[in-house]
Enzyme design. Structure first.
Site, PDB file in Angstrom:
ATOM      1  N   HIS A  54       0.761  -1.180   0.227  1.00 46.82           N
ATOM      2  CA  HIS A  54       0.107  -0.007  -0.094  1.00 46.82           C
ATOM      3  C   HIS A  54       0.893   1.238   0.094  1.00 46.82           C
ATOM      4  CE1 HIS A  54      -4.223   1.712   0.443  1.00 46.82           C
ATOM      5  NE2 HIS A  54      -3.537   2.619   0.961  1.00 46.82           N
ATOM      6  N   ASP A  56       0.165   5.495  -1.096  1.00 45.91           N
ATOM      7  CA  ASP A  56      -0.608   6.528  -1.338  1.00 45.91           C
ATOM      8  C   ASP A  56      -0.436   7.690  -2.184  1.00 45.91           C
ATOM      9  OD1 ASP A  56      -3.586   5.949  -0.315  1.00 45.91           O
ATOM     10  OD2 ASP A  56      -2.628   5.821   1.392  1.00 45.91           O
ATOM     11  N   GLU A 167      -8.945   1.232  -2.345  1.00 43.97           N
ATOM     12  CA  GLU A 167      -8.994   1.364  -1.042  1.00 43.97           C
ATOM     13  C   GLU A 167     -10.583   1.697  -0.333  1.00 43.97           C
ATOM     14  OE1 GLU A 167      -6.248   3.956   1.115  1.00 43.97           O
ATOM     15  OE2 GLU A 167      -6.304   2.814   2.915  1.00 43.97           O
ATOM     16  N   HIS A 194     -12.992   1.656   3.805  1.00 44.20           N
ATOM     17  CA  HIS A 194     -12.135   2.443   4.330  1.00 44.20           C
ATOM     18  C   HIS A 194     -12.698   2.809   5.743  1.00 44.20           C
ATOM     19  CE1 HIS A 194      -9.650   6.123   4.716  1.00 44.20           C
ATOM     20  NE2 HIS A 194      -8.599   5.245   4.377  1.00 44.20           N
ATOM     21  N   HIS A 237      -8.686  -2.076   7.208  1.00 40.81           N
ATOM     22  CA  HIS A 237      -9.599  -1.121   7.722  1.00 40.81           C
ATOM     23  C   HIS A 237     -11.061  -1.768   8.116  1.00 40.81           C
ATOM     24  CE1 HIS A 237      -7.883   2.602   7.084  1.00 40.81           C
ATOM     25  NE2 HIS A 237      -7.190   2.224   5.781  1.00 40.81           N
ATOM     26  N   HIS A 258      -2.363  -3.668   4.456  1.00 40.39           N
ATOM     27  CA  HIS A 258      -1.606  -2.809   5.280  1.00 40.39           C
ATOM     28  C   HIS A 258      -2.184  -2.929   6.786  1.00 40.39           C
ATOM     29  CE1 HIS A 258      -4.439  -0.035   3.736  1.00 40.39           C
ATOM     30  NE2 HIS A 258      -4.159   1.162   4.510  1.00 40.39           N
ATOM     31  N   ASP A 328       2.214   1.826   3.681  1.00 43.57           N
ATOM     32  CA  ASP A 328       1.134   2.906   3.827  1.00 43.57           C
ATOM     33  C   ASP A 328       1.960   4.414   3.605  1.00 43.57           C
ATOM     34  OD1 ASP A 328      -1.364   4.051   3.825  1.00 43.57           O
ATOM     35  OD2 ASP A 328      -1.768   3.936   6.046  1.00 43.57           O
TER      36      ASP A 328
END
Ligand SMILES: *[C@@H]1O[C@H](CO)[C@@H](O)[C@H](O)[C@H]1NC(C)=O
Length: 417
Positions: A54, A56, A167, A194, A237, A258, A328
């Site tokens: 993961h 972003d 995600e 999420h 999540h 993650h 992440d």
């Protein structure tokens, strides 16, 4: 004890002649210079890909330059270029990915929960588009990948295998048509939620006050369709009960793209032991993140050793075949001490090398990426075994989305009387 490969490497590194082998070989990593250990960690990641679950960066590209790649010099060291340099955390660019020897990345197509029942699907398609454009813009460094075998091929080719994960289930607008379109656009995992519930599943934030007690029956259809397509069910999540329900429903390996261990640090975002224990039978992988808040209570002191603690806990509980890395990076406001940016990945492996009771070259390669590749291949086998199964066509029950009928497109408006 040292492995044969390690001895061989030591000879290469130090130029020792054969008669010195026995003496050098008897040294533990802790007795040898840090630089040697780091070089060995780098060698492992050159031989076998490090796959991060993961990152972003695409979210930052959207929020900072509105997806204009001409204003995003990914091939430059962004710590030296504004506006990136002034951000509290700016951990990813191509020069540092190369220094960190990353071999594969799931780039995150993330859009905020505030877009649920609004334009989530549109925004998500834009994030998928920007990832494809980024990969095409840097063909010397990135290679688009949507098959397990192509990860190793890209790595052998000197490229970073670039994959897409969506995600949050809010991105698919409770529409299996959108889910299938994501797959066709190259998406190979979707995180079920999420930090908001979807109309078919609970997320971890609301674990104490669940809306559905996990997945709804239609949520199980989402899993069924993901299995049929060959898209990883990602359980980062989601609430613990959603994890359990998804494990019950999935016939393919799942991932935690993650996520950390709840016994090490007790927050809902982390994975409880009963769920971890189901991973060997499922065949999936828990990819440990570098999020200070999910590593330790005293998050401002979070460091590489907390990451090691989570990795080792999961390894000790369920074995070396079910643990991986999902940093992440770029999704976190600040980073752990010792893992400040993507160039630091080898430092984590250098740290683990010290623990010769737990880790050797072979198991470190599994942690780095071979576990994920194994799970990916298994997921593809399950997909192939389901090739005769027809797509799920059942729309989400009208009552599940009654407040949002104008936004959830699979439900036709009732015919006027
Ligand atoms: C990026 O720039 C920073 C600050 O100048 C430097 O410390 C770092 O070594 C550079 N990284 C790479 C991979 O060039």
């Amino acid at each position: 004890m040292l492995q044969i490969g390690t001895l061989f490497h030591l000879v290469l590194l130090t130029g020792l002649s054969a008669p010195h082998l026995a003496t050098a070989g008897s040294l533990h990593w802790s007795q040898r210079p840090f630089e040697e250990r780091l070089e060995h960690a780098k060698r492992l990641l050159r031989e076998s890909p490090l796959i991060d679950g993961h990152n972003d960066v695409p979210m930052d590209i959207r929020s900072v330059v509105n997806n204009r790649l001409e204003d995003f010099p990914f091939d430059q060291n962004l710590t030296e270029i504004e506006p990136w340099a002034s951000r509290t955390s700016c951990p990813t660019d191509l020069p540092r990915l190369r220094a960190g020897l990353l071999g594969g990345q799931f780039w995150s197509a993330y859009v905020p929960c505030s877009s649920q029942y609004k334009n989530a699907a549109t925004q998500t398609l834009e994030q998928i588009d920007v990832i494809h454009r980024l990969v095409k813009k840097y063909p010397d460094d990135l290679q688009f990948v949507d098959k397990a075998d192509d990860i190793l091929a890209a790595h052998a080719n000197g490229k970073i295998a670039s994959m897409i994960g969506v995600e949050g289930g809010h991105s698919m607008d409770a529409s299996l048509g959108i889910l299938r379109t994501f797959y066709d656009a190259g998406v190979r995992y979707m995180t079920l939620t999420h930090m908001c519930n979807t109309p078919w599943g609970d997320n971890s934030e609301m674990e104490d006050t669940p809306e559905f007690e996990g997945l709804t029956p239609w949520g199980e259809n989402v899993i069924k369709e993901m299995n049929r397509l060959g898209m990883f069910v990602d359980l980062a999540h989601v609430s613990a009960q959603t994890m359990r329900d998804a494990l019950d429903a999935s016939v393919a390996p799942v991932i935690f793209s993650h996520s950390n261990a709840r016994t090490v640090h007790d927050v809902h975002r982390n994975v409880p032991d009963d769920v971890l224990r189901r991973m060997p039978e499922n065949g999936g992988v828990v990819m440990v993140n570098f999020v200070p808040f999910y590593l330790t209570d005293d998050y401002s002191s979070a460091s590489i050793s907390h990451v090691v603690e989570h990795i080792n806990y999961i390894r000790d509980l369920i074995g070396e075949d079910h643990v991986g890395i999902g940093s992440d990076f770029n999704g976190i406001p600040f980073t752990p001490i010792g893992l400040e940016d993507v160039s630091k990945f080898p430092y984590l492996f250098a740290e683990l090398l010290l623990d010769e009771e737990r880790w050797n070259d072979e198991s470190l390669k599994k942690l780095a990426g071979l576990n994920l590749i194994r799970a990916f291949k298994k997921m593809e086998e399950v997909r192939d075994s389901l090739s005769g199964v027809t797509p799920v066509e059942e729309p989400i029950p009208r009552d599940d989305v009654i407040d949002h009928l104008d936004c959830v497109n699979e439900w036709p408006a009732p015919k006027p009387e």
